[in-house]
Design an enzyme around this catalytic site. Structure first.
Site, mmCIF file in Angstrom:
data_model
loop_
_atom_site.group_PDB
_atom_site.id
_atom_site.type_symbol
_atom_site.label_atom_id
_atom_site.label_comp_id
_atom_site.label_asym_id
_atom_site.label_seq_id
_atom_site.Cartn_x
_atom_site.Cartn_y
_atom_site.Cartn_z
ATOM 1 N N GLU A 4 -5.734 -5.069 10.430
ATOM 2 C CA GLU A 4 -4.726 -4.040 10.634
ATOM 3 C C GLU A 4 -5.006 -3.307 11.946
ATOM 4 O OE1 GLU A 4 -2.686 -2.867 6.737
ATOM 5 O OE2 GLU A 4 -4.364 -1.510 7.032
ATOM 6 N N LYS A 32 0.131 4.229 -0.155
ATOM 7 C CA LYS A 32 -0.506 5.414 0.456
ATOM 8 C C LYS A 32 -0.293 6.627 -0.447
ATOM 9 C CE LYS A 32 0.312 3.463 4.991
ATOM 10 N NZ LYS A 32 -0.048 3.616 6.383
ATOM 11 N N GLU A 60 -7.056 4.712 7.789
ATOM 12 C CA GLU A 60 -6.850 6.144 7.502
ATOM 13 C C GLU A 60 -8.079 6.737 6.820
ATOM 14 O OE1 GLU A 60 -3.054 5.629 5.542
ATOM 15 O OE2 GLU A 60 -2.194 5.023 7.457
ATOM 16 N N SER A 81 3.046 -2.290 10.290
ATOM 17 C CA SER A 81 4.497 -2.317 10.487
ATOM 18 C C SER A 81 5.117 -3.680 10.169
ATOM 19 C CB SER A 81 4.871 -1.849 11.900
ATOM 20 O OG SER A 81 4.434 -0.512 12.104
ATOM 21 N N GLY A 137 2.083 2.158 10.670
ATOM 22 C CA GLY A 137 3.025 3.268 10.512
ATOM 23 C C GLY A 137 3.701 3.686 11.801
ATOM 24 N N ASN A 153 0.878 -1.180 0.000
ATOM 25 C CA ASN A 153 0.000 0.000 0.000
ATOM 26 C C ASN A 153 0.911 1.225 0.000
ATOM 27 O OD1 ASN A 153 -1.822 2.047 0.456
ATOM 28 N ND2 ASN A 153 -2.239 1.490 2.591
ATOM 29 N N HIS A 182 -9.631 1.215 4.794
ATOM 30 C CA HIS A 182 -8.352 1.386 5.497
ATOM 31 C C HIS A 182 -8.600 2.318 6.692
ATOM 32 C CE1 HIS A 182 -4.239 2.567 6.384
ATOM 33 N NE2 HIS A 182 -3.848 1.515 5.677
#
Ligand code: PEP
Length: 250
Positions: free
Chosen positions: A167, A13, A98, A211, A173, A11, A96
């Site tokens: 996730e 991003k 985010e 991560s 991250g 991904n 996701h």
């Protein structure tokens, strides 16, 4: 390559650029002959034409990072499933964390996006995961089950056609990774929920994301219900991404 081979998805991003994308993909493509798992990169939608052209005919699939919940019309800035299909994408990430966090995407919106993708022949990579506060409050299982239930409800028997990514938000991250045991526990819960919804649940790849890197991938991928990875930061470095693809090929 059978459907049980691991699936590793990068991904990107909101990273990249025409020159950087070409260099990154050229290096990954060079190492692909040594890779026996399934692999894909999910890139910013503006780069889908470039990435599609560079990866066409290769074993590396490409995907988008989001899609509109609407079919077409007055939704400025959004990209529809038919547009993604025009770009030859195989996968589309939906839900996701985010997107859930910064764009207030609800479970129902995420489920609708998954439905739109499936109807267009694009495999949604549905993300679920708990925040740190939710984990500390002992709500991990309840949160991921609620998130997945909405997708099951909207998609019925088609649920076996999705890819599911666990996730934990606190691991994305941050450099913090769920331990292999923590990941396996949640994956087993998700697998059981899928099994209750579909007799074909075994074919749903359950990815871990948060991560994941070249150093911790082997242990995570060794868990019985971890069928692959969704990889953010480490997918932007060709050597690291390739190393993980090779680990997943064993
Ligand atoms: C992600 O963006 O899906 C992700 C897992 O990111 P990272 O690997 O950087 O934690």
């Amino acid at each position: 390559m059978d459907n049980r081979s691991k699936l590793m998805v990068g991904n990107w991003k909101m990273n990249g650029g025409l020159t950087a994308n070409a260099a990154l993909l050229a290096e990954i493509l060079q190492g692909l002959p040594d890779v026996a798992c399934r692999a894909a990169v999910c890139v910013p939608s503006v780069y889908l034409p470039q990435v599609g052209e560079l990866l066409s005919g290769s074993a590396l699939a490409w995907g988008a990072q989001d899609v509109s919940a609407h079919e077409s019309g007055a939704y400025t800035g959004e990209v529809s499933v038919s547009m993604l299909r025009d770009m030859g994408v195989r996968y589309c990430i939906v839900g996701h964390s985010e997107r859930r966090l910064y764009h207030a995407e609800s479970d129902v919106v995420v489920a609708t996006k998954a439905q739109r993708a499936l109807a267009a022949g694009i495999t949604p990579i549905v993300c679920v995961g708990e925040s740190l506060a939710e984990r500390e409050a002992g709500q991990t299982e309840a949160v991921v089950k609620r998130q997945l239930a909405a997708v099951i409800q909207a998609n019925g028997h088609c649920i076996s056609e999705i890819v599911l990514a666990y996730e934990p938000v606190w691991a994305i991250g941050t450099g913090l990774t769920a331990t292999p045991e923590q990941a396996q526990l949640v994956h087993a819960v998700l697998r059981a929920q899928l099994q209750a919804a579909s007799e074909h649940a075994e074919r749903v790849p359950l990815l871990y994301g948060g991560s994941m890197n070249a150093a911790n991938a082997a242990q995570l991928l060794a868990q019985p219900d971890v069928d692959g990875g969704l990889i953010g930061g480490a997918s932007l470095k060709a050597a690291d991404f390739l190393s993980m693809l090779k680990t997943a090929s064993r």
